[in-house]
Design a protein around this motif. Structure first.
Motif, PDB file in Angstrom:
ATOM      1  N   ASN A 121       0.886  -1.244  -0.056  1.00  0.00           N
ATOM      2  CA  ASN A 121       0.057  -0.190   0.013  1.00  0.00           C
ATOM      3  C   ASN A 121       0.894   1.382  -0.107  1.00  0.00           C
ATOM      4  N   SER A 124      -0.573   4.497  -0.988  1.00  0.00           N
ATOM      5  CA  SER A 124      -1.942   4.763  -0.419  1.00  0.00           C
ATOM      6  C   SER A 124      -1.492   6.037   0.608  1.00  0.00           C
ATOM      7  N   ASN A 125      -2.570   6.799   0.743  1.00  0.00           N
ATOM      8  CA  ASN A 125      -2.541   7.984   1.919  1.00  0.00           C
ATOM      9  C   ASN A 125      -2.785   7.355   3.529  1.00  0.00           C
ATOM     10  N   GLN A 180     -12.780  -3.813   1.937  1.00  0.00           N
ATOM     11  CA  GLN A 180     -12.674  -2.318   2.285  1.00  0.00           C
ATOM     12  C   GLN A 180     -13.490  -1.975   3.477  1.00  0.00           C
TER      13      GLN A 180
END
Length: 282
Positions: A121, A124-125, A180
């Motif tokens: 990831n 990703s933030n 998710q």
């Protein structure tokens, strides 16, 4: 010679261990997690931003986040469930390792889980926090050291062995990958992998259970854990535990280990312990 004077009884669960540092480290880690959790009520944003793991933080050379993220929690239930798991499975691991090794197991599980999540990831933030990777490493340790210890799985009143529980958790985490749901399933899998490799390097073939042990040996424990029932004394008469009966039980433990005792034999051994304690208190 008394029941607790025999060397093989000191780590059997009926006597006392000489080294309680593993258990002490377990409670120390729970206290540290609790202290960090409470501190987030004072400076929530500052603590989370600086200590939670993120690809941005690693780019800024905040490498310590790989460790500190393993002591942060998002909300009470996140904290409570992780600490309950750490206490439950850590209680099985602690009698087998000293404090330093227990600490390393926790840290390696946290770091390996965080690394696996971060690597997959990187763009990703999202921020990662929680002791789940460390807890899953401890779960792996519980399965390796105490594979046949049984748990009751709520809401089904069915006993499940530790190794079966660990395998089910791993399968579930694999099935949940990509969802998710706000849960870092990759960190859980990384924690299991890190914990397994660490203990495998330390203990090798002496581990009571290894999921990757060859088929020829997968059905038996290593030599020093091997179970051989041997002759069984007659316990049908009940009543106080006599010296001959106690000697037969202790000799069986000496030759074949505590796991060779049946439930009835364990009950008689516990009864002998209570009778001896009662004699001391008189």
């Amino acid at each position: 010679m008394g029941l607790f004077d025999r060397n093989y009884m000191r780590n059997s669960g009926f006597g006392y261990r000489r080294d309680d540092s593993g258990q002490n480290m377990l409670f120390t880690l729970i206290v540290i997690n609790a202290a960090v959790y409470l501190s987030t009520f004072v400076l929530p944003e500052a603590i989370t931003y600086n200590l939670a793991l993120s690809s941005e933080g690693i780019r800024q050379m905040r490498i310590y986040q790989l460790v500190t993220a393993g002591f942060l929690h998002l909300g009470f239930w996140h904290f409570a469930i992780n600490m309950w798991g750490l206490y439950l499975f850590g209680g099985l691991v602690a009698p087998h390792v000293d404090g330093k090794r227990f600490l390393w197991l926790y840290l390696i599980g946290a770091v390996s889980g965080n690394l696996l999540f971060l690597l997959l990831n990187w763009n990703s933030n999202v921020q990662l926090l929680g002791a789940s990777g460390a807890v899953f490493a401890v779960l792996a340790g519980a399965a390796l050291f105490e594979p046949n210890r049984q748990f009751i799985m709520f809401p089904l009143p069915l006993p499940v062995r530790t190794r079966t529980l660990a395998i089910c958790y791993i399968i579930l985490e694999v099935m949940m990958l990509g969802r998710q749901d706000g849960v870092a399933h990759l960190a859980h899998l990384g924690g299991v992998l890190g914990g397994y490799l660490y203990l495998k390097i330390l203990y090798g073939k002496s581990l009571p259970w290894d999921p990757f042990r060859s088929k020829a040996r997968s059905g038996e424990a290593p030599r020093r854990f091997r179970v051989n029932p041997g002759p069984t004394p007659d316990f049908s008469k009940g009543g106080p535990v006599g010296s001959k009966e106690l000697d037969a039980l202790l000799d069986k433990v000496s030759r074949h280990g505590i796991n060779s005792l049946s439930e009835q034999e364990l009950a008689r051994l516990r009864q002998a312990r209570e009778e001896m304690r009662g004699g001391r208190n008189q």
